[in-house]
Design an enzyme around this catalytic site. Structure first.
Site, PDB file in Angstrom:
ATOM      1  N   ASP A  68      57.036 -21.385  -4.439  1.00  0.00           N
ATOM      2  CA  ASP A  68      55.627 -21.714  -3.374  1.00  0.00           C
ATOM      3  C   ASP A  68      56.211 -20.710  -1.889  1.00  0.00           C
ATOM      4  OD1 ASP A  68      55.779 -24.145  -4.956  1.00  0.00           O
ATOM      5  OD2 ASP A  68      56.465 -25.791  -3.374  1.00  0.00           O
ATOM      6  N   ASP A 110      48.310 -34.376  -8.216  1.00  0.00           N
ATOM      7  CA  ASP A 110      49.241 -34.416  -7.307  1.00  0.00           C
ATOM      8  C   ASP A 110      49.570 -36.729  -6.918  1.00  0.00           C
ATOM      9  OD1 ASP A 110      49.943 -31.846  -7.694  1.00  0.00           O
ATOM     10  OD2 ASP A 110      48.510 -31.399  -5.942  1.00  0.00           O
TER      11      ASP A 110
END
EC number: 5.3.1.16
Length: 241
Positions: free
Chosen positions: A8, A129
């Site tokens: 990330d 998500d």
């Protein structure tokens, strides 16, 4: 089962968030390329990259880091975060990425996403998500009124060219609490598109259960950064094709 170690990116650094909360950030490395090489040395063939700045505000501050990771590792890489135009898709694919993940724009404009999937066959991934089974958008800052399974089914009915669905349970992400196996099973039943499990994968038992559920792929993140999982051991149990 494919294993995709996660990197990330925020401000050019390798970080992890808890439950997608930008205020709950841990920096794990100043050089994401070095981190990528570490995971390559452990035996991975795949890398899952997330542009957190792109997801939050559409910025491209991590573009150079992404380019270097792809060029210097030679691994199969996918990236998500702030991909909301064909221009961005083309730019990322030109960097050598194998797959590009689209989330928010796919929810808001499924027809556009289906058209892009047809134009770039097997190169686009649908990013779903979910918070309590509902699709979240804009870097997880907003929650929609659309269920994860209904979005997956809608897209599957419009195109056969989607490479995969990355399904992330926000409540589990970065919490080292195990995946939401029940919702993953629902997602796998909802569509023929391969599901990539994301969020909460913490133990070898989690890996074994995902294999038992015949989950096609899984993303591992915080657990390998904090030593809960040894990536080489995971890969030994999940030979990469």
């Amino acid at each position: 089962m494919e294993i995709w170690p996660a990197i990330d990116l925020r401000g050019g650094k390798c970080v992890r968030l808890q439950q997608g909360d930008y205020a709950r950030e841990t920096v794990f490395g100043e050089d994401p390329v070095a981190m990528a090489m570490q995971w390559k040395a452990a035996g991975t063939k795949y890398l899952h990259l997330v542009d957190l700045d792109g997801a939050k505000d559409g910025s491209q501050v991590n573009g150079e880091a992404i380019r270097r990771i792809v060029a210097e590792t030679g691994l199969i890489c996918q990236v998500g975060g702030g991909v909301r135009s064909e221009e961005t898709i083309a730019r990322l694919l030109d960097l050598g990425l194998q797959r590009v993940i689209v989330g928010t724009r796919a929810l808001r404009d499924p027809e556009w996403f289906a058209a892009m999937a047809e134009k770039y066959p097997r190169r686009l991934v649908l990013g779903i998500d979910a918070r309590d089974g509902m699709v979240a958008t804009d870097g997880w800052l907003e929650t929609s009124s659309t269920t994860a399974t209904s979005l997956a089914q809608k897209i599957a009915g419009m195109t056969q060219q989607v490479a995969a669905i990355v399904y992330t349970d926000i409540a589990r992400d970065g919490m080292l609490s195990g995946p939401n196996f029940e919702q993953l099973a629902e997602m796998q039943l909802a569509t023929d598109i391969p599901i990539v499990a994301s969020g909460g994968v913490t133990t070898l038992e989690d890996i074994a259960k995902l294999q038992e559920q015949r989950t096609p792929a899984a993303i591992v993140g915080r657990a390998i950064y904090e030593g809960q999982l040894d990536l080489a051991e995971v890969l030994a149990r999940c030979p990469q094709v």
